[in-house]
Scaffold this active site. Structure first.
Site, PDB file in Angstrom:
ATOM      1  N   SER A 113      -2.578   2.257   2.259  1.00  0.00           N
ATOM      2  CA  SER A 113      -2.102   0.927   2.882  1.00  0.00           C
ATOM      3  C   SER A 113      -1.368   1.210   3.934  1.00  0.00           C
ATOM      4  CB  SER A 113      -1.822  -0.761   2.059  1.00  0.00           C
ATOM      5  OG  SER A 113      -0.118   0.423   1.719  1.00  0.00           O
ATOM      6  N   TYR A 145     -12.187  -8.881  -0.779  1.00  0.00           N
ATOM      7  CA  TYR A 145     -12.766  -9.846   0.059  1.00  0.00           C
ATOM      8  C   TYR A 145     -13.119 -10.483  -1.177  1.00  0.00           C
ATOM      9  CZ  TYR A 145     -16.057 -12.809   2.916  1.00  0.00           C
ATOM     10  OH  TYR A 145     -16.759 -13.147   3.865  1.00  0.00           O
ATOM     11  N   TYR A 147      -4.408   0.370  -7.362  1.00  0.00           N
ATOM     12  CA  TYR A 147      -3.296   0.467  -6.480  1.00  0.00           C
ATOM     13  C   TYR A 147      -3.161  -0.930  -6.440  1.00  0.00           C
ATOM     14  CZ  TYR A 147      -1.088   0.180  -1.626  1.00  0.00           C
ATOM     15  OH  TYR A 147      -0.859   0.058  -1.114  1.00  0.00           O
ATOM     16  N   LYS A 162      -0.213   2.379  -8.625  1.00  0.00           N
ATOM     17  CA  LYS A 162       1.096   1.461  -7.784  1.00  0.00           C
ATOM     18  C   LYS A 162       1.145   0.069  -7.243  1.00  0.00           C
ATOM     19  CE  LYS A 162       2.346   2.202  -2.162  1.00  0.00           C
ATOM     20  NZ  LYS A 162       2.023   2.100  -0.798  1.00  0.00           N
ATOM     21  N   ILE A 219       6.745   4.532  -4.324  1.00  0.00           N
ATOM     22  CA  ILE A 219       5.758   5.034  -3.538  1.00  0.00           C
ATOM     23  C   ILE A 219       6.078   4.137  -2.169  1.00  0.00           C
ATOM     24  CG2 ILE A 219       3.710   5.766  -2.036  1.00  0.00           C
ATOM     25  CD1 ILE A 219       3.126   5.670  -5.265  1.00  0.00           C
TER      26      ILE A 219
END
Length: 297
Positions: A44, A107, A133, A162, A207
């Site tokens: 990201s 979304y 993630y 993560k 992270i």
């Protein structure tokens, strides 16, 4: 006590939107030289969401070649089309990446059964290690710990997660639910200031994007844990708590992280993808004030 700090590497661009591979290599080498435990590209912090697939493949191939197994390399392969994720993931794994990391669909919001079906299909067709993630601020919903446990039991190649959440409530539940049954499952926090809490709770570390800017501080914090240095652990927590102010300079925060890397001589520019805003002179003043306050030159 074991701990790890991985860097979600920023993607560095030239002003014309092409990849600045010279600066990117300098970033990778600095991270490795300063002692980070691994690098995530196209996460990201990378602006993957605004990069065409040919550019994402170029970045992945470059990272694999330049990092060259010196540290763990995870490549984010998130996409809104499942077949694109599978194709890109296998491309990265075949080329030498250690693992891939995948967001849930965004979304629309999806419940546990849909998420189970989603990651089940991906894991069946991706021939390598996968990290899930969880980033509810950006996807709009969270992945329940029970779903993660079910997936890890179904697929040995789902090896970790993560968890990018501001507090530790959800991460703590993940550690309790998943690691109690699968101790080797890796759980990382996504915010730098949760690193110590994560490790002390039984997780694997962090992270966190601040390590792009101050990898030496993050690596020293990890060493303090490994050496059971309580004073060093406290010092790392306090320094990172202060440096978290970098995230608050502007939203989105990516231009600030890039500009901080430019000011430290790592990146040639802080150019980003449209419509990411550019850092300003006022941003520079605040960045330098924060870095100088913590003794970062």
């Amino acid at each position: 006590m074991n701990a790890a700090y991985l860097t979600p590497a920023i993607t560095l661009f030239n002003e014309d939107g092409t990849l600045d591979l010279a600066s990117q290599e300098r970033l990778f080498n600095n991270l490795i030289d300063q002692g980070v435990d691994g690098i995530l590209v196209e996460g990201s912090s990378s602006e993957f969401f605004a990069m065409p697939m040919n550019q994402r493949r170029e970045m992945a191939k470059f990272a694999i070649e330049k990092i060259d197994h010196r540290v763990k390399l995870i490549i984010g392969t998130s996409h809104m089309v499942a077949d694109e994720i599978i194709s890109f993931s296998n491309f990265c794994l075949d080329a030498g990446a250690d693992a891939v990391m995948i967001l849930p669909p965004y979304y629309f919001h999806f419940g546990p059964s849909a998420l189970l079906q989603y990651y089940d299909r991906l894991a069946e067709q991706i021939h390598g290690d996968i990290y899930i993630y969880n980033f509810p601020d950006n996807t709009g919903y969270t992945i329940p710990p029970e779903t993660v446990l079910a997936l890890a039991k179904m697929h040995p190649n789902i090896v970790g997660m993560k968890d990018t959440v501001p507090g530790m409530d959800h991460t703590r539940e993940l550690i309790k639910v998943v690691k109690s049954q699968i101790p080797q499952f890796e759980i990382y926090s996504g915010f730098d200031d949760n690193f110590a809490h994560n490790v002390l709770s039984g997780g694997n570390g962090c992270i966190g994007a601040l390590s792009n800017v101050v990898p030496e501080i993050c690596a020293a914090w990890v060493r303090a844990f490994r050496e059971n240095d309580l004073a060093g652990i406290a010092r790392g927590q306090q320094t990172i708590d202060h440096l978290m102010d970098l995230y608050a300079i502007r939203s989105p925060f990516l231009p600030v992280i890039k500009e901080a890397c430019r000011l430290r001589g790592i990146a040639a520019t802080s150019a980003g993808t449209f419509p990411m805003p550019s850092a300003t002179v006022e941003d520079d003043a605040r960045i330098l004030e924060l870095l100088n306050r913590e003794g970062v030159q």
